[in-house]
Design a protein around this motif. Structure first.
Motif, short mmCIF file in Angstrom:
data_model
loop_
_atom_site.label_atom_id
_atom_site.label_comp_id
_atom_site.label_asym_id
_atom_site.label_seq_id
_atom_site.Cartn_x
_atom_site.Cartn_y
_atom_site.Cartn_z
N UNK A 74 45.15 30.75 45.97
CA UNK A 74 43.71 30.98 45.97
C UNK A 74 43.34 32.45 45.79
N UNK A 75 44.33 33.33 45.76
CA UNK A 75 44.03 34.76 45.65
C UNK A 75 43.75 35.14 44.21
N UNK A 76 43.01 36.24 44.06
CA UNK A 76 42.74 36.80 42.75
C UNK A 76 42.66 38.31 42.88
N UNK A 77 42.88 38.98 41.76
CA UNK A 77 42.85 40.44 41.75
C UNK A 77 41.41 40.90 41.95
N UNK A 107 39.83 43.62 41.02
CA UNK A 107 39.17 44.26 39.89
C UNK A 107 39.07 43.35 38.67
N UNK A 108 40.15 42.62 38.38
CA UNK A 108 40.17 41.83 37.16
C UNK A 108 39.71 40.39 37.38
N UNK A 109 39.84 39.90 38.59
CA UNK A 109 39.45 38.51 38.88
C UNK A 109 40.51 37.50 38.45
N UNK A 110 41.65 37.96 37.99
CA UNK A 110 42.71 37.05 37.56
C UNK A 110 43.50 36.57 38.77
N UNK A 111 43.96 35.32 38.68
CA UNK A 111 44.78 34.78 39.76
C UNK A 111 46.25 35.06 39.45
N UNK A 112 47.10 34.76 40.41
CA UNK A 112 48.53 34.98 40.24
C UNK A 112 49.04 33.99 39.20
N UNK A 162 58.90 40.18 45.91
CA UNK A 162 58.49 39.74 44.57
C UNK A 162 56.97 39.82 44.44
N UNK A 163 56.25 39.37 45.46
CA UNK A 163 54.80 39.42 45.44
C UNK A 163 54.31 40.86 45.38
N UNK A 164 54.92 41.75 46.14
CA UNK A 164 54.53 43.16 46.11
C UNK A 164 54.80 43.78 44.75
N UNK A 165 55.93 43.44 44.12
CA UNK A 165 56.24 43.98 42.80
C UNK A 165 55.21 43.50 41.78
N UNK A 166 54.83 42.23 41.85
CA UNK A 166 53.83 41.71 40.92
C UNK A 166 52.50 42.42 41.10
N UNK A 167 52.12 42.64 42.33
CA UNK A 167 50.86 43.35 42.60
C UNK A 167 50.96 44.80 42.14
N UNK A 168 52.11 45.43 42.34
CA UNK A 168 52.29 46.83 41.94
C UNK A 168 52.21 46.97 40.42
N UNK A 169 52.83 46.01 39.70
CA UNK A 169 52.77 46.06 38.24
C UNK A 169 51.33 45.91 37.76
N UNK A 170 50.60 44.99 38.35
CA UNK A 170 49.22 44.78 37.97
C UNK A 170 48.38 46.01 38.30
N UNK A 171 48.63 46.60 39.46
CA UNK A 171 47.88 47.79 39.87
C UNK A 171 48.18 48.97 38.94
N UNK A 172 49.43 49.12 38.55
CA UNK A 172 49.81 50.21 37.66
C UNK A 172 49.13 50.05 36.30
N UNK A 173 49.14 48.84 35.77
CA UNK A 173 48.50 48.58 34.48
C UNK A 173 47.00 48.84 34.58
N UNK A 174 46.39 48.39 35.67
CA UNK A 174 44.95 48.61 35.86
C UNK A 174 44.65 50.08 36.00
#
Length: 133
Positions: free
Chosen positions: A29-32, A34-39, A65-77
């Motif tokens: 149910x989570x989403x980013x 800033x982007x509003x995208x879900x996992x 794994x979850x932290x790495x995915x969030x970190x990658x998304x944050x870095x790209x953003x």
């Protein structure tokens, strides 16, 4: 004593399973912010697969794994935000430059409007006289 230990182990397993299920539901149910995208579905499937096993190591791996995915998304953003900021600054710089050039052009037009053909002729004569002297 042995039954008490087995009961506690069973209770710990139940709590662990409930926790993994809760984390999976939160992830679904989570989403980013800033982007509003879900996992992604791939990451959710990986989390479900890892959630099927038991043990603290898998739970820790899941969090990593979850932290790495969030970190990658944050870095790209963050990179996109920096690019947007650079483009905005360039736009402001070019807008200011355009305003200065337009103002200079307006000043030259105002100067030219004040001079008539007679004034140009008079300037021409004055230039010729000053050259002869």
């Amino acid at each position: 004593m042995k039954s008490n230990l087995e009961e506690r182990i069973k209770r710990a397993d139940d709590v662990s399973k409930a926790y993994k299920h809760f984390r999976l539901e939160v992830a679904r149910s989570s989403e980013h912010s800033k982007t509003g995208r879900s996992i992604s579905d791939r990451l959710l499937a990986m989390m479900e697969h890892e959630g099927a096993g038991t043990g603290a190591g898998q739970a820790i791996h899941f969090v990593i794994v979850l932290d790495k995915a969030c970190a990658c998304t944050c870095t790209a953003d963050q990179e996109k935000e920096e690019e947007v900021q650079r483009v905005r600054l360039k736009n402001i710089h070019l807008s200011n430059q355009l305003k200065r050039i337009e103002q200079t052009l307006r000043q030259k037009e105002e100067l030219a409007e004040g001079l008539h053909l007679i004034d140009f002729e008079q300037l021409k004569i004055e230039n010729q006289v000053s050259r002869r002297v």
